[in-house]
Design a protein around this motif. Structure first.
Motif, mmCIF file in Angstrom:
data_model
loop_
_atom_site.group_PDB
_atom_site.id
_atom_site.type_symbol
_atom_site.label_atom_id
_atom_site.label_comp_id
_atom_site.label_asym_id
_atom_site.label_seq_id
_atom_site.Cartn_x
_atom_site.Cartn_y
_atom_site.Cartn_z
ATOM 1 N N MET A 1 2.465 32.359 28.069
ATOM 2 C CA MET A 1 2.491 32.772 29.410
ATOM 3 C C MET A 1 1.848 31.770 30.366
ATOM 4 S SD MET A 1 3.386 35.286 31.714
ATOM 5 C CE MET A 1 3.265 36.661 30.694
ATOM 6 N N SER A 2 2.243 31.165 31.325
ATOM 7 C CA SER A 2 1.651 30.055 32.205
ATOM 8 C C SER A 2 0.996 30.629 33.519
ATOM 9 C CB SER A 2 2.726 28.990 32.456
ATOM 10 O OG SER A 2 3.288 28.484 31.529
ATOM 11 N N THR A 3 0.105 30.015 34.148
ATOM 12 C CA THR A 3 -0.695 30.587 35.190
ATOM 13 C C THR A 3 -0.722 29.630 36.011
ATOM 14 O OG1 THR A 3 -1.900 32.231 33.731
ATOM 15 C CG2 THR A 3 -2.835 31.789 36.036
ATOM 16 N N LEU A 4 -0.291 29.854 37.415
ATOM 17 C CA LEU A 4 -0.415 28.810 38.385
ATOM 18 C C LEU A 4 -1.364 29.289 39.395
ATOM 19 C CD1 LEU A 4 0.451 26.456 39.885
ATOM 20 C CD2 LEU A 4 2.431 27.781 40.724
ATOM 21 N N GLU A 5 -2.215 28.637 39.870
ATOM 22 C CA GLU A 5 -3.054 28.958 41.337
ATOM 23 C C GLU A 5 -2.962 28.120 42.083
ATOM 24 O OE1 GLU A 5 -6.189 31.927 38.920
ATOM 25 O OE2 GLU A 5 -7.064 30.201 39.932
ATOM 26 N N GLN A 6 -2.951 28.312 43.412
ATOM 27 C CA GLN A 6 -2.733 27.325 44.453
ATOM 28 C C GLN A 6 -3.506 28.055 45.593
ATOM 29 O OE1 GLN A 6 -1.082 24.130 45.214
ATOM 30 N NE2 GLN A 6 -0.710 23.978 42.980
ATOM 31 N N HIS A 7 -4.011 27.128 46.703
ATOM 32 C CA HIS A 7 -4.825 27.910 47.795
ATOM 33 C C HIS A 7 -4.363 26.903 48.706
ATOM 34 C CE1 HIS A 7 -8.184 25.281 47.109
ATOM 35 N NE2 HIS A 7 -8.225 25.228 48.503
ATOM 36 N N VAL A 8 -4.615 27.650 50.313
ATOM 37 C CA VAL A 8 -4.453 27.011 51.508
ATOM 38 C C VAL A 8 -5.542 27.619 52.461
ATOM 39 C CG1 VAL A 8 -2.315 28.406 52.366
ATOM 40 C CG2 VAL A 8 -2.644 26.177 53.177
ATOM 41 N N ASP A 9 -5.895 26.756 53.107
ATOM 42 C CA ASP A 9 -6.896 27.461 54.370
ATOM 43 C C ASP A 9 -6.025 27.509 55.745
ATOM 44 O OD1 ASP A 9 -8.892 27.170 52.435
ATOM 45 O OD2 ASP A 9 -9.654 25.486 53.256
ATOM 46 N N VAL A 10 -6.081 28.824 56.311
ATOM 47 C CA VAL A 10 -5.224 28.859 57.581
ATOM 48 C C VAL A 10 -6.443 29.249 58.516
ATOM 49 C CG1 VAL A 10 -3.297 29.807 56.367
ATOM 50 C CG2 VAL A 10 -4.985 31.376 57.153
ATOM 51 N N VAL B 1 5.387 26.743 45.182
ATOM 52 C CA VAL B 1 4.520 27.473 45.353
ATOM 53 C C VAL B 1 3.558 26.631 46.776
ATOM 54 C CG1 VAL B 1 2.136 28.755 44.949
ATOM 55 C CG2 VAL B 1 4.342 28.957 43.368
ATOM 56 N N ARG B 2 3.374 25.659 46.291
ATOM 57 C CA ARG B 2 2.477 24.909 47.383
ATOM 58 C C ARG B 2 3.164 24.640 48.745
ATOM 59 N NH1 ARG B 2 -1.428 23.844 49.637
ATOM 60 N NH2 ARG B 2 -2.608 23.995 47.654
ATOM 61 N N SER B 3 4.485 24.510 48.714
ATOM 62 C CA SER B 3 5.534 24.358 49.855
ATOM 63 C C SER B 3 5.584 25.806 50.663
ATOM 64 C CB SER B 3 6.997 24.275 49.377
ATOM 65 O OG SER B 3 7.732 24.238 50.627
#
Length: 143
Positions: free
Chosen positions: A1-10, A128-130
């Motif tokens: 299983m792979s895990t991806l975490e990304q964030h953005v400040d709004v 996901v970033r996009s």
């Protein structure tokens, strides 16, 4: 299983970001590959997904930990996907949106096509970033 975490400040208060995140019907406006979505009874959502040359209909169960501003979801059939959105107030007018996705790379490739291995992980990360950047634009434009 792979895990991806990304964030953005709004640049919106946490309450506004939280409300927009719960409008599943608006997801096609900022999530690439979603052609239609709808909320269903019992904390369920229906997602019409188009990725590459393949189309799929997915059902997901969605639950909230509202006091913590965490929305969790998982698909109820194949492919097996699990994820969450966590919101954290930076200040009264800015919010950090953290997306987490757990997936099996081979299952994603078999379901939607695409490259193998590292190239696929990079493609999912870019997607996901996009999507997070599109969410940022969407909420900051006051929709």
């Amino acid at each position: 299983m792979s895990t991806l975490e990304q964030h953005v400040d709004v640049g919106v208060p946490i309450g506004k970001a939280w409300d927009i995140l719960h409008r599943v019907e608006d997801y096609p406006r900022f999530v690439d590959g979603l052609r239609n979505t709808r909320t269903e009874a019992g904390g369920r959502a229906h997602l019409g997904v188009e990725a590459g040359s393949r189309s799929r209909e997915l059902e997901a169960e969605v639950s909230d930990r509202e006091g913590e501003h965490v929305m969790e979801w998982h698909t109820t059939g194949a492919p097996d996907l699990t994820g969450s959105f966590s919101l954290q107030s930076i200040d009264e007018n800015r919010t950090r949106v953290q997306a987490r996705l757990e997936y099996e790379p081979g299952t994603i490739r078999d379901t939607f096509g695409g490259p193998k291995g590292f190239a696929q992980a990079n493609a999912i990360e870019r997607l996901v970033r996009s999507d997070l950047e599109h969410f940022k634009e969407y909420v900051e434009q006051g929709r």
